[in-house]
Design an enzyme around this catalytic site. Structure first.
Site, short mmCIF file in Angstrom:
data_model
loop_
_atom_site.label_atom_id
_atom_site.label_comp_id
_atom_site.label_asym_id
_atom_site.label_seq_id
_atom_site.Cartn_x
_atom_site.Cartn_y
_atom_site.Cartn_z
N GLY A 1 0.83 -1.22 0.00
CA GLY A 1 0.00 0.00 0.00
C GLY A 1 0.85 1.25 0.00
O GLY A 1 2.09 1.20 -0.08
N GLN A 2 0.18 2.43 0.10
CA GLN A 2 0.91 3.70 0.00
C GLN A 2 1.96 3.83 1.09
O GLN A 2 3.10 4.20 0.81
CB GLN A 2 -0.08 4.89 0.10
N ARG B 1 -2.01 -9.41 -1.99
CA ARG B 1 -1.70 -9.64 -3.41
C ARG B 1 -0.19 -9.75 -3.59
O ARG B 1 0.58 -9.36 -2.72
CB ARG B 1 -2.25 -8.49 -4.26
N TYR C 1 -15.22 5.07 7.32
CA TYR C 1 -13.76 5.07 7.49
C TYR C 1 -13.41 5.66 8.86
O TYR C 1 -12.65 5.08 9.64
CB TYR C 1 -13.14 5.90 6.38
N LYS D 1 -11.91 4.06 12.37
CA LYS D 1 -10.67 4.61 12.95
C LYS D 1 -10.85 4.88 14.45
O LYS D 1 -9.98 4.58 15.26
CB LYS D 1 -10.24 5.88 12.21
C1 VAH Z 1 -7.75 9.31 2.71
N1 VAH Z 1 -5.34 9.55 2.54
O1 VAH Z 1 -7.85 10.34 2.05
C2 VAH Z 1 -6.41 9.02 3.39
C3 VAH Z 1 -6.34 9.66 4.76
C4 VAH Z 1 -6.68 11.72 6.13
C5 VAH Z 1 -6.78 11.10 4.78
O2 VAH Z 1 -7.01 8.94 5.72
O3 VAH Z 1 -8.65 8.52 2.84
#
Ligand code: VAH
Length: 325
Positions: free
Chosen positions: A11-12, A36, A142, A146
Site C-alpha cells: 500500500g501507499q 496480493r 472510514y 478509525k
Molecule cells: C484518505 N489519505 O484520504 C487518506 C487519509 C486523512 C486522509 O485517511 O482517505
C-alpha cells in the site's frame, strides 16, 4: 523493534515503510506481507515476502511464529472514499483484520502499531487546531472504524498489556505508489497532472483546508514512535501528527513556483468534498512533540520540489524546465 511483520506492505505507506525498515533494521528482520503479489516490486523481490489476507488469523500467527517477530505493523486497509462506497465490507475488513492482528500481538506478546487518521474527527470536533483529546463523532464509515480502532488498541494495552501505539495520519503525499481512493489524493494527483499536462482539475473545492504530510516525515514518525520510551507516553492510540495544512489553491501556487505555466480549475466531487468538510482544518500535535519528539522536516514548497523532481524521473519527463532552488 527487532524483527517486524508488516501487513499491507504494497500500500501507499507499506511500500515505503518496508524499504526503510529493511535499511534500518536489516533485510532479514522485515517480513512484508500483502493480500496480493506484485511482480517486480522491491517489496516483493528484495526481502522476505508472504501472501497474507488479514482475515486469516491462523496464517498471520503462523508467519509471526515462523519468523519469530517482535513487532506487528498493521497497515492493511482501504482509504476513505473507497470505504464509503462499500461501508459494510469496509467495517468487516478493517475491524476483523485489526482484531486478528491484535490477537496475534496479544498471543505472542508483540509490539503493535496501526495508524488512525484525521478522519477519526467529525463535524462537531473543533475545526481549527483540533486538540489531541476532544469529541470524536466522525460521519464516515472510514472514520467510525478509525475511532473504534483507537479504542480497541487502547483496550488491548490496558486490559492485556499489549504495547499498542498509533498516530492519526493526515493526508499523505508520496510518489512511489499511484494515488488510490483517498479524499486527500487530489494532493497527489495534482503533481502527476502538473508534470504530464501542466494543468489540473481539482475535485476538492478552493478553501478546503486539510492537514497533510510528506511520506518521508510519516515514515520517520512511525519509527520514532515505535522506538520511544514507553514510560514517556501519556497517550498511545492515537497521536495527532501533521506537517502542514493547506487548500488546493496553496498547493497550486507552490507548484507554479516550479512550473510557472501550471494552471488549475475545479470540478468538485460532492462525495469527497462532503468527507473533507467533515474533517478538521488543522490539528494540534503538541502531545506527539512532547511525548516522543515528533518533528516533521518538509513544508509545502520543499515537498513540492522533491515530489516534482522524483516524479519527473518516475514518469520519464524531462525536468529541464522545472524551476528548482
Ligand atoms: C484518505 N489519505 O484520504 C487518506 C487519509 C486523512 C486522509 O485517511 O482517505
Amino acid at each position: 523493534m527487532k524483527r517486524i511483520l508488516i501487513t499491507g506492505s504494497l500500500g501507499q505507506i507499506g511500500s515505503e515503510l518496508t524499504i526503510r525498515l529493511r535499511k534500518d533494521y536489516g533485510v532479514d528482520n522485515v517480513i512484508a506481507t500483502d493480500i496480493r503479489h506484485l511482480e517486480g516490486s522491491p517489496v516483493v523481490e528484495e526481502g522476505h515476502f508472504e501472501i497474507l489476507d488479514v482475515m486469516d488469523r491462523e496464517k498471520m500467527s503462523e508467519i509471526a511464529k515462523r519468523y519469530e517477530v517482535d513487532t506487528i505493523i498493521h497497515l492493511a486497509a482501504l482509504l476513505s472514499a473507497v470505504a464509503e462506497a462499500k461501508p459494510q465490507l469496509w467495517w468487516d475488513l478493517n475491524m476483523s483484520g485489526l482484531v486478528n492482528a491484535l490477537e496475534v500481538a496479544r498471543e505472542l506478546n508483540l509490539k503493535f502499531f496501526t495508524p488512525s487518521s484525521i478522519a477519526a474527527f467529525g463535524p462537531n470536533s473543533p475545526k481549527d487546531y483540533t486538540p489531541q483529546d476532544t469529541i470524536q463523532r466522525p460521519t464516515t464509515m472510514y472514520g467510525v472504524t478509525k475511532v473504534a480502532g483507537e479504542l480497541l488498541c487502547d483496550y488491548y494495552h490496558t486490559k492485556f498489556g499489549v504495547d499498542t501505539r498509533g498516530v492519526r495520519f493526515p493526508g499523505l503525499i508520496s510518489y512511489e505508489t499511484e494515488p488510490g481512493g483517498g479524499t486527500t489524493d487530489y494532493a497527489v494527483d495534482i503533481y502527476y497532472e502538473a508534470l504530464k499536462n501542466k494543468k489540473y482539475t481539482s475535485f476538492i473545492a478552493e478553501g478546503t483546508y486539510m492537514d497533510m504530510m510528506y511520506m518521508p516525515d510519516a515514515i520517520d514518525a512511525v519509527i520514532k514512535l515505535m522506538e520511544a520510551d514507553p514510560s514517556k507516553l501519556k497517550h498511545r492510540n492515537a497521536f495527532n501528527i501533521t506537517a502542514m495544512s493547506f487548500g488546493p489553491e496553496q498547493i497550486a501556487a507552490s507548484i507554479k513556483k516550479v512550473i510557472p505555466e501550471f494552471t488549475m480549475d475545479y470540478e468538485v466531487d460532492p462525495i469527497r468534498q462532503g468527507i473533507a468538510n467533515s474533517w478538521p482544518n488543522s490539528i494540534d500535535c503538541t502531545d506527539a512533540k512532547e511525548e516522543w519528539g515528533f518533528e516533521p522536516r518538509y513544508d509545502l514548497d520543499r515537498m513540492t520540489e522533491d515530489m516534482l523532481e522524483k516524479l519527473s524521473v518516475k514518469l520519464n519527463i524531462d525536468d529541464n524546465d522545472l524551476v528548482l532552488n
